[in-house]
Enzyme design. Structure first.
Site, PDB file in Angstrom:
ATOM      1  N   GLU A  66      92.260  46.705  19.198  1.00 19.49           N
ATOM      2  CA  GLU A  66      93.258  47.021  20.212  1.00 19.49           C
ATOM      3  C   GLU A  66      94.513  47.633  19.590  1.00 19.49           C
ATOM      4  O   GLU A  66      95.050  47.134  18.613  1.00 19.49           O
ATOM      5  CB  GLU A  66      93.627  45.784  21.008  1.00 19.49           C
ATOM      6  CG  GLU A  66      92.467  45.159  21.772  1.00 19.49           C
ATOM      7  CD  GLU A  66      91.909  46.067  22.867  1.00 19.49           C
ATOM      8  OE1 GLU A  66      92.556  47.078  23.196  1.00 19.49           O
ATOM      9  OE2 GLU A  66      90.816  45.752  23.381  1.00 19.49           O
ATOM     10  N   ARG A  89      92.726  39.471  37.497  1.00 20.97           N
ATOM     11  CA  ARG A  89      91.685  39.747  38.500  1.00 20.97           C
ATOM     12  C   ARG A  89      91.030  38.454  38.966  1.00 20.97           C
ATOM     13  O   ARG A  89      90.622  38.323  40.127  1.00 20.97           O
ATOM     14  CB  ARG A  89      90.643  40.693  37.906  1.00 20.97           C
ATOM     15  CG  ARG A  89      89.509  41.076  38.841  1.00 20.97           C
ATOM     16  CD  ARG A  89      88.499  41.990  38.154  1.00 20.97           C
ATOM     17  NE  ARG A  89      87.917  41.387  36.968  1.00 20.97           N
ATOM     18  CZ  ARG A  89      86.889  40.537  36.983  1.00 20.97           C
ATOM     19  NH1 ARG A  89      86.324  40.178  38.131  1.00 20.97           N
ATOM     20  NH2 ARG A  89      86.396  40.057  35.849  1.00 20.97           N
ATOM     21  N   CYS A  92      93.801  37.696  27.377  1.00 14.91           N
ATOM     22  CA  CYS A  92      93.736  38.351  26.060  1.00 14.91           C
ATOM     23  C   CYS A  92      94.993  39.185  25.797  1.00 14.91           C
ATOM     24  O   CYS A  92      95.623  39.071  24.745  1.00 14.91           O
ATOM     25  CB  CYS A  92      92.486  39.223  25.956  1.00 14.91           C
ATOM     26  SG  CYS A  92      90.957  38.279  25.746  1.00 14.91           S
ATOM     27  N   HIS A 151      88.759  42.775  20.556  1.00 16.91           N
ATOM     28  CA  HIS A 151      87.831  42.357  21.601  1.00 16.91           C
ATOM     29  C   HIS A 151      86.392  42.524  21.117  1.00 16.91           C
ATOM     30  O   HIS A 151      86.086  43.483  20.395  1.00 16.91           O
ATOM     31  CB  HIS A 151      88.024  43.204  22.869  1.00 16.91           C
ATOM     32  CG  HIS A 151      88.978  42.627  23.853  1.00 16.91           C
ATOM     33  ND1 HIS A 151      90.129  43.264  24.260  1.00 16.91           N
ATOM     34  CD2 HIS A 151      88.950  41.441  24.535  1.00 16.91           C
ATOM     35  CE1 HIS A 151      90.767  42.517  25.149  1.00 16.91           C
ATOM     36  NE2 HIS A 151      90.073  41.406  25.329  1.00 16.91           N
TER      37      HIS A 151
END
Length: 217
Positions: free
Chosen positions: A83, A93, A146, A169
């Site tokens: 990342e 979500r 995360c 990830h």
């Protein structure tokens, strides 16, 4: 007497109906391992807004690491995602493991819009490719726990010189992929090997290499 320096690796508890989280499985396998004169300390983080950062900050205080890599799962991705950037927003979500579901809230009130990883992510990607391991530079860590942890990590270290940090990830494990038809997966043992190599590169690469690893969308 030489003092052994510390690497802090973190993974997460299971979430979203899964029974395990391969991020913790892969990271915990490296606990106590020595890499380039450093000792790995692994810590498990809760999948919870707020509490995850409390556990992380306690681990930072306890271990006083010179390198920190937090690892999380991104089901559906096919590669290890190194990342690039964490953004100052929580927009969940699905609820976290405590039932919290923040929408459009800052990770840190009044904090900067984003922090960049201080890991040599392009050198790490190149080394992983040479070793035959799938890896990419990712431009988004999402807006779930995360990213919350990634942003909180970089904010906690913003004034601490000499400590490099970032987030990776990983895909589903093969066991998980059996219940997610068509989803790519990567063996936990392969992820552990990839993380060990990524740590080694991070420790031995003072400045990142310059090569294209952007995205069109």
């Amino acid at each position: 007497m030489t003092t052994t320096r510390t690497i802090l690796l973190t993974g997460f508890q299971a979430f979203g109906g899964e029974q395990v989280n391969p991020s913790w499985q892969a990271v915990s396998a490296l606990h106590g391992v020595r890499i380039v004169g450093h000792r790995v300390v692994a810590r498990e983080l809760p999948v919870a807004f707020g509490d995850s950062l409390k556990v992380l900050r306690a681990a930072l205080k306890e271990t006083q690491p010179t390198l920190v890599i937090c690892v999380g799962q991104a089901g559906g991705r096919a590669q290890l995602s190194l990342e690039r950037v964490a953004i100052n927003v929580d927009d969940a979500r699905i609820p976290d493991n405590l039932g919290q579901q923040p929408v459009d809230l800052p990770v840190v009130q009044g904090g900067p819009a984003a922090y960049f990883s201080t890991l040599p992510i392009k050198a790490m990607r190149e080394a992983l490719h040479v070793a035959g391991l799938p890896a990419e530079v990712s431009q988004t860590a999402g807006t779930y726990v995360c990213n919350h942890v990634f942003y909180g990590l970089m904010h906690a270290l913003r004034n601490r010189r000499g400590v490099r940090a970032g987030f990776i990830h990983i895909p589903y494990s093969p066991a998980q992929a059996t219940t997610h038809a068509g989803s790519p997966s990567l063996a936990v043992e392969t992820v552990t090997s990839a993380l060990k190599l990524a740590v080694r590169v991070a420790l031995k690469t003072p400045s990142d290499v310059r090569m294209a690893a952007g995205a069109e969308h």
